[in-house]
Motif scaffolding. Structure first.
Motif, PDB file in Angstrom:
ATOM      1  N   ALA A 116      62.306  68.239  76.514  1.00  0.00           N
ATOM      2  CA  ALA A 116      61.972  68.238  75.089  1.00  0.00           C
ATOM      3  C   ALA A 116      61.162  69.468  74.713  1.00  0.00           C
ATOM      4  CB  ALA A 116      61.192  66.967  74.742  1.00  0.00           C
ATOM      5  N   ILE A 117      60.239  69.859  75.584  1.00  0.00           N
ATOM      6  CA  ILE A 117      59.366  71.003  75.299  1.00  0.00           C
ATOM      7  C   ILE A 117      60.120  72.316  75.426  1.00  0.00           C
ATOM      8  CG2 ILE A 117      57.349  72.245  76.174  1.00  0.00           C
ATOM      9  CD1 ILE A 117      56.281  69.343  76.919  1.00  0.00           C
ATOM     10  N   LEU A 118      60.982  72.437  76.420  1.00  0.00           N
ATOM     11  CA  LEU A 118      61.746  73.671  76.583  1.00  0.00           C
ATOM     12  C   LEU A 118      62.753  73.865  75.450  1.00  0.00           C
ATOM     13  CD1 LEU A 118      62.436  73.600  80.434  1.00  0.00           C
ATOM     14  CD2 LEU A 118      60.880  75.142  79.207  1.00  0.00           C
ATOM     15  N   ARG A 119      63.335  72.795  74.956  1.00  0.00           N
ATOM     16  CA  ARG A 119      64.290  72.913  73.850  1.00  0.00           C
ATOM     17  C   ARG A 119      63.590  73.219  72.535  1.00  0.00           C
ATOM     18  NH1 ARG A 119      67.532  68.958  71.965  1.00  0.00           N
ATOM     19  NH2 ARG A 119      68.895  70.594  71.187  1.00  0.00           N
ATOM     20  N   HIS A 120      62.348  72.767  72.396  1.00  0.00           N
ATOM     21  CA  HIS A 120      61.602  72.978  71.152  1.00  0.00           C
ATOM     22  C   HIS A 120      60.192  73.426  71.519  1.00  0.00           C
ATOM     23  CE1 HIS A 120      64.894  71.038  69.011  1.00  0.00           C
ATOM     24  NE2 HIS A 120      64.880  70.135  69.967  1.00  0.00           N
ATOM     25  N   PRO A 121      60.064  74.670  71.993  1.00  0.00           N
ATOM     26  CA  PRO A 121      58.767  75.140  72.487  1.00  0.00           C
ATOM     27  C   PRO A 121      57.784  75.398  71.348  1.00  0.00           C
ATOM     28  CG  PRO A 121      60.372  76.916  72.541  1.00  0.00           C
ATOM     29  CD  PRO A 121      61.134  75.673  72.161  1.00  0.00           C
ATOM     30  N   PRO A 122      56.503  75.292  71.644  1.00  0.00           N
ATOM     31  CA  PRO A 122      55.492  75.621  70.635  1.00  0.00           C
ATOM     32  C   PRO A 122      55.372  77.127  70.479  1.00  0.00           C
ATOM     33  CG  PRO A 122      54.447  75.083  72.724  1.00  0.00           C
ATOM     34  CD  PRO A 122      55.916  74.839  72.916  1.00  0.00           C
ATOM     35  N   SER A 159      61.482  61.925  71.526  1.00  0.00           N
ATOM     36  CA  SER A 159      61.966  61.583  72.866  1.00  0.00           C
ATOM     37  C   SER A 159      61.791  60.107  73.161  1.00  0.00           C
ATOM     38  CB  SER A 159      61.223  62.411  73.930  1.00  0.00           C
ATOM     39  OG  SER A 159      59.831  62.160  73.887  1.00  0.00           O
ATOM     40  N   GLY A 160      60.983  59.405  72.343  1.00  0.00           N
ATOM     41  CA  GLY A 160      60.797  57.969  72.526  1.00  0.00           C
ATOM     42  C   GLY A 160      61.961  57.178  71.969  1.00  0.00           C
ATOM     43  N   VAL A 161      62.012  55.905  72.327  1.00  0.00           N
ATOM     44  CA  VAL A 161      63.081  55.004  71.891  1.00  0.00           C
ATOM     45  C   VAL A 161      62.436  53.745  71.331  1.00  0.00           C
ATOM     46  CG1 VAL A 161      65.108  53.690  72.579  1.00  0.00           C
ATOM     47  CG2 VAL A 161      64.614  55.883  73.686  1.00  0.00           C
ATOM     48  N   SER A 162      62.833  53.369  70.132  1.00  0.00           N
ATOM     49  CA  SER A 162      62.281  52.164  69.525  1.00  0.00           C
ATOM     50  C   SER A 162      63.277  51.600  68.527  1.00  0.00           C
ATOM     51  CB  SER A 162      60.954  52.477  68.827  1.00  0.00           C
ATOM     52  OG  SER A 162      60.324  51.298  68.394  1.00  0.00           O
ATOM     53  N   PHE A 185      59.887  68.075  51.606  1.00  0.00           N
ATOM     54  CA  PHE A 185      58.848  68.810  50.897  1.00  0.00           C
ATOM     55  C   PHE A 185      58.304  69.965  51.742  1.00  0.00           C
ATOM     56  CE2 PHE A 185      54.257  69.169  49.694  1.00  0.00           C
ATOM     57  CZ  PHE A 185      54.459  69.752  48.462  1.00  0.00           C
ATOM     58  N   LYS A 186      58.124  69.724  53.046  1.00  0.00           N
ATOM     59  CA  LYS A 186      57.571  70.759  53.922  1.00  0.00           C
ATOM     60  C   LYS A 186      58.659  71.467  54.734  1.00  0.00           C
ATOM     61  CE  LYS A 186      54.105  68.164  55.760  1.00  0.00           C
ATOM     62  NZ  LYS A 186      52.848  67.929  56.533  1.00  0.00           N
ATOM     63  N   GLU A 187      59.929  71.157  54.440  1.00  0.00           N
ATOM     64  CA  GLU A 187      61.064  71.767  55.143  1.00  0.00           C
ATOM     65  C   GLU A 187      60.920  71.619  56.660  1.00  0.00           C
ATOM     66  OE1 GLU A 187      61.888  75.743  53.778  1.00  0.00           O
ATOM     67  OE2 GLU A 187      62.440  75.017  51.769  1.00  0.00           O
ATOM     68  N   LEU A 188      60.710  70.367  57.079  1.00  0.00           N
ATOM     69  CA  LEU A 188      60.518  70.070  58.491  1.00  0.00           C
ATOM     70  C   LEU A 188      61.846  69.953  59.218  1.00  0.00           C
ATOM     71  CD1 LEU A 188      57.740  67.333  58.125  1.00  0.00           C
ATOM     72  CD2 LEU A 188      57.446  69.800  58.446  1.00  0.00           C
ATOM     73  N   THR A 189      61.792  70.146  60.509  1.00  0.00           N
ATOM     74  CA  THR A 189      62.947  69.906  61.375  1.00  0.00           C
ATOM     75  C   THR A 189      62.671  68.662  62.210  1.00  0.00           C
ATOM     76  OG1 THR A 189      63.516  72.244  61.532  1.00  0.00           O
ATOM     77  CG2 THR A 189      64.310  70.814  63.294  1.00  0.00           C
ATOM     78  N   ILE A 190      63.628  67.721  62.200  1.00  0.00           N
ATOM     79  CA  ILE A 190      63.545  66.527  63.045  1.00  0.00           C
ATOM     80  C   ILE A 190      64.596  66.685  64.129  1.00  0.00           C
ATOM     81  CG2 ILE A 190      63.602  64.016  63.140  1.00  0.00           C
ATOM     82  CD1 ILE A 190      61.441  65.076  61.320  1.00  0.00           C
ATOM     83  N   ALA A 191      64.175  66.656  65.384  1.00  0.00           N
ATOM     84  CA  ALA A 191      65.094  66.913  66.495  1.00  0.00           C
ATOM     85  C   ALA A 191      64.994  65.795  67.523  1.00  0.00           C
ATOM     86  CB  ALA A 191      64.772  68.251  67.146  1.00  0.00           C
ATOM     87  N   GLY A 192      66.140  65.393  68.044  1.00  0.00           N
ATOM     88  CA  GLY A 192      66.157  64.446  69.150  1.00  0.00           C
ATOM     89  C   GLY A 192      66.161  65.180  70.483  1.00  0.00           C
ATOM     90  N   SER A 193      65.646  64.517  71.507  1.00  0.00           N
ATOM     91  CA  SER A 193      65.675  65.084  72.855  1.00  0.00           C
ATOM     92  C   SER A 193      66.012  63.968  73.824  1.00  0.00           C
ATOM     93  CB  SER A 193      64.323  65.716  73.215  1.00  0.00           C
ATOM     94  OG  SER A 193      64.369  66.293  74.501  1.00  0.00           O
ATOM     95  N   ASN A 194      67.102  64.153  74.549  1.00  0.00           N
ATOM     96  CA  ASN A 194      67.649  63.110  75.402  1.00  0.00           C
ATOM     97  C   ASN A 194      67.601  63.539  76.863  1.00  0.00           C
ATOM     98  OD1 ASN A 194      69.192  61.039  76.554  1.00  0.00           O
ATOM     99  ND2 ASN A 194      71.121  62.052  76.048  1.00  0.00           N
ATOM    100  N   ALA A 195      66.660  63.004  77.609  1.00  0.00           N
ATOM    101  CA  ALA A 195      66.584  63.181  79.054  1.00  0.00           C
ATOM    102  C   ALA A 195      66.552  64.647  79.464  1.00  0.00           C
ATOM    103  CB  ALA A 195      67.708  62.422  79.745  1.00  0.00           C
TER     104      ALA A 195
END
Length: 411
Positions: free
Chosen positions: A199-205, A322-325, A337-347
């Motif tokens: 998850a971190i490598l695909r969407h690094p800070p 990365s969580g599941v619920s 409003f803030k032009e956010l990106t929502i991304a999934g990360s699977n395993a």
């Protein structure tokens, strides 16, 4: 062999404690328990048999067995990639005990960690699909094809029983050798660390940025460890529910730990820490604008955590799930409003770290061997299979048990 089976009536021969509270009455009602089933067998000649040493209880395992997904989730599309009954367990360090006639790359006696994905190669699908060719094993197109029935990984399908058993079958490509100086208690943590690292490598800070890890269970604390190892100049805040989680996240290098409720206090503390400016609406939680958090890694992904995440994020920030619920309504207006990106990360799959591309689990084992990542103390509880009742109770009552990671051990 002995195995814990989900989706079958309890064995009449299994001795169980007498329930003493609502949790134990729920455990007693589960279609789950210890059974004697046929020994694990290779479904194809290039599979091998291993003996699990430690088998972790993944958050998804716990949610399934404990019924945490709740009612109203019958339409979950992941049910198309699983089957019942099955033996759970896909986080495992094991010893190779038998080789199939066509198995390669491992020897009897080798200590290995399981890469659980049932992709093209384990299923005998040839040619392999484009995601497998690219190393994106988690996105394989063949989870319902080939020699096995529907199932994304070992432990969710009848045809590939998991590691909560005396023996475990696996394809030779699914077994990654453990360095001699990496203990079993560290090796068994390879799977959750790899999930978090992916998850971190695909969407690094961004360099010098601020990030939030929402949740301090197995995925949360391994996210902190991965961030500290890969991006040491980034500041990390964590939302933790239990005292043991908060203490461990701090030890791993979190610079700020916030209690999980009340949510207003969560938003206010995170805004103060990150420099976000809060604005209060007519009703509900305030929103940070500008916000000061660049990425939120949400390892819980409940409606209430997602809502907090988008409120504290910086403009054009990213929320990584990365969580599941179980799905539910939440106020998502800040996304547009803030032009956010929502991304999934699977395993995880093949990952590039420091210019080297190899399997995520191999990266973790190297980091553990060199001391770059040290998760000592994360495995807090170990139980033999016959004490599954106690293991599930430790997970369900983390406020009492202090559990972070729980595993079954060979007996």
């Amino acid at each position: 062999m002995r195995a814990l089976v989900f989706g079958s009536a309890p064995s009449p021969d299994e001795a169980r404690p007498q329930p003493t509270d609502d949790l134990e009455r729920m455990l007693a009602s589960l279609p789950f328990g210890l059974h004697i089933i046929e020994d694990a067998r290779p479904p194809r000649p290039d599979w091998v048999i291993t003996r699990p040493i430690l088998s972790g209880i993944c958050g998804s395992d716990a949610k399934l067995v404990l019924g945490d997904f709740g009612e109203g989730d019958i339409d979950n599309p992941m049910s198309a990639f699983s089957s019942l009954p099955h033996v759970p367990g896909h986080e495992v360090v094991a010893e190779v005990v038998e080789l199939g006639p066509a198995a390669q790359g491992v020897e009897v006696g080798d200590r290995v960690v399981l890469n659980p994905w049932l992709t093209c190669a384990p299923r005998g699908v040839d040619p392999v699909c484009p995601p497998c060719q690219a190393g994106d094993l988690n996105l394989c197109w063949s989870f319902t094809r080939g020699a096995l029935g529907p199932g994304v990984h070992v432990g969710v399908t009848t045809d590939a029983p998991g590691a909560w058993a005396d023996l475990l079958a696996a394809h030779d490509s699914m077994l990654i050798p453990v360095p001699a100086n990496v203990s079993d208690t560290l090796a068994v943590l390879a799977d959750p660390f790899s999930v978090s690292m992916h998850a971190i490598l695909r969407h690094p800070p961004p360099p010098g940025g601020k990030v939030l890890v929402y949740g301090a269970g197995a995925l949360g604390v391994t996210s902190v460890a991965a961030l500290r190892a890969l991006f040491p100049d980034v500041e990390v805040a964590v939302v933790a529910r239990f005292a043991a989680q908060a203490e461990f996240a701090t030890r791993l290098g979190a610079s700020k730990v916030v209690a999980h409720e009340p949510r207003l206090a969560v938003v206010e503390e995170l805004a103060e820490w990150s420099g976000g400016v809060l604005h209060k609406p007519f009703d509900g939680l305030p929103v940070a604008h500008p916000g000061g958090i660049d990425v939120v890694y949400d390892t819980i992904a409940r409606p209430e955590t997602l809502e907090v995440g988008v409120r504290v994020l910086a403009e054009r920030g990213t929320l990584v799930q990365s969580g599941v619920s179980t799905p539910g309504r939440w106020e998502w207006t800040p996304i547009y409003f803030k032009e956010l990106t929502i991304a999934g990360s699977n395993a995880f799959g093949m990952e590039e770290v420091d210019g080297v591309r190899k399997h995520a689990i191999a990266h973790y084992l190297d980091m553990a061997a060199s001391g770059r990542v040290d998760l000592t103390g994360m495995l807090t509880h170990r139980f033999p299979l016959e004490r599954w009742w106690d293991a599930l109770r430790a997970i369900a009552r983390q406020d009492e048990s202090g559990a972070i990671k729980v595993a079954f051990e060979a007996s």
